[in-house]
Design an enzyme around this catalytic site. Sequence first.
Site, PDB file in Angstrom:
ATOM      1  N   SER A  66       0.788  -1.444   0.149  1.00 50.46           N
ATOM      2  CA  SER A  66       0.025   0.196   0.041  1.00 50.46           C
ATOM      3  C   SER A  66       0.909   1.268  -0.150  1.00 50.46           C
ATOM      4  O   SER A  66       0.538   2.335  -0.853  1.00 50.46           O
ATOM      5  CB  SER A  66      -0.960  -0.162   1.246  1.00 50.46           C
ATOM      6  OG  SER A  66      -0.526  -0.359   2.432  1.00 50.46           O
TER       7      SER A  66
ATOM      8  N   GLU B 127       4.607   1.206  11.326  1.00 52.24           N
ATOM      9  CA  GLU B 127       4.771  -0.337  11.162  1.00 52.24           C
ATOM     10  C   GLU B 127       5.577  -0.636  12.449  1.00 52.24           C
ATOM     11  O   GLU B 127       6.427  -0.253  12.483  1.00 52.24           O
ATOM     12  CB  GLU B 127       5.545  -0.801   9.860  1.00 52.24           C
ATOM     13  CG  GLU B 127       6.098  -2.231   9.743  1.00 52.24           C
ATOM     14  CD  GLU B 127       4.854  -3.354   9.882  1.00 52.24           C
ATOM     15  OE1 GLU B 127       3.942  -3.114   9.073  1.00 52.24           O
ATOM     16  OE2 GLU B 127       4.929  -4.107  10.601  1.00 52.24           O
TER      17      GLU B 127
ATOM     18  N   ASP C 107      -5.172  -1.108   8.265  1.00 56.08           N
ATOM     19  CA  ASP C 107      -4.904  -2.587   7.781  1.00 56.08           C
ATOM     20  C   ASP C 107      -4.325  -3.327   8.744  1.00 56.08           C
ATOM     21  O   ASP C 107      -3.428  -3.864   8.280  1.00 56.08           O
ATOM     22  CB  ASP C 107      -4.370  -2.065   6.393  1.00 56.08           C
ATOM     23  CG  ASP C 107      -4.452  -3.511   5.515  1.00 56.08           C
ATOM     24  OD1 ASP C 107      -5.024  -4.341   5.985  1.00 56.08           O
ATOM     25  OD2 ASP C 107      -3.509  -3.591   4.614  1.00 56.08           O
TER      26      ASP C 107
END
Length: 280
Positions: free
Chosen positions: A99, A117, A163
Amino acid sequence: MNYRHSYHAGNHADVLKHALLRRLFELMQRKEAPLCYLDSHAGTAFYDLQGESAGKTGEFQDGIGRLWQRDDLPLWLGDFRAAVAAHNQGDSLRFYPGSPQFIADLLRPQDRMILSELHPEDADTLKQHFAYSDQVAVHQRDGYQLPKAFLPVAEKRALWLLDPPFEKTDDLQRCVSAVQIAIQRMRQTVIALWYPIKDQRLLREFYQQIADAGVPKALRVELNIRPVDNQLGLNGSGLILVNPPWPIWEELEQLLPWLASVLAQSGEGSYRLDWLAGEP
Ligand SMILES: C[S@@+](CC[C@H](N)C(=O)[O-])C[C@H]1O[C@@H](n2cnc3c(N)ncnc32)[C@H](O)[C@@H]1O
């Protein structure tokens, strides 16, 4: 943290998520004003489909693999495939963008991205990958905290991809809480919240929580590649789109039946497109 996206890159769920993500960002770019893209669970920017992880599952073959050679891709699915092709040579399909890369390819000089992340290795890979750009900030931190840390953004226009890997049973609830905080801090935030279609009981609760979350608009977009009561695992995937730009609903109405028939893995595929909150 066991989840590694490299096993699933380019599968049916990625096709739906990434094609739609690109389109949302493009629609928001119809205005010249700067945009901020937030990706709270970013993964890495690139996946090698011939690498060990993707090779073990082969999931991409029933995702991007099914679109790769077709000459009848409707609407913006052609642009999505071209975005993947831009990172490959000739006809061969080897690399698949994550993404952050799909959006990096669309950034204008006035736009920027904030990525988070938690996995140390993936966060490091991301940092190195985007080290060349002063439009991209990479943080190794908990993605659910992103709205508190960064909203409202100076640009006043933001697209947030939420996500998570859904390894924990309370992930759906954590998503709803994070969405609520985002909307309280910046009501016009456009949010794409991805979720797996597995446990129907959990999902029914989740839909109700989204409907009650106080968001201005919430569109439910789902694509099932198997019957939803199948016990095989990921039967499909969905995205809740909060504050989606016009005319995404009309476009999805055309695209979803096509995707459902092309990506179906057992029996007929199916889809759902309706509003959980707000006026259509
Ligand atoms: C589904 S993958 C992301 C895929 C990526 N968004 C894409 O579409 O290419 C989820 C990622 O979230 C990371 N992760 C897990 N828990 C996290 C957390 N609390 N905060 C941020 N990242 C997390 C995982 O390491 C994994 O890379």
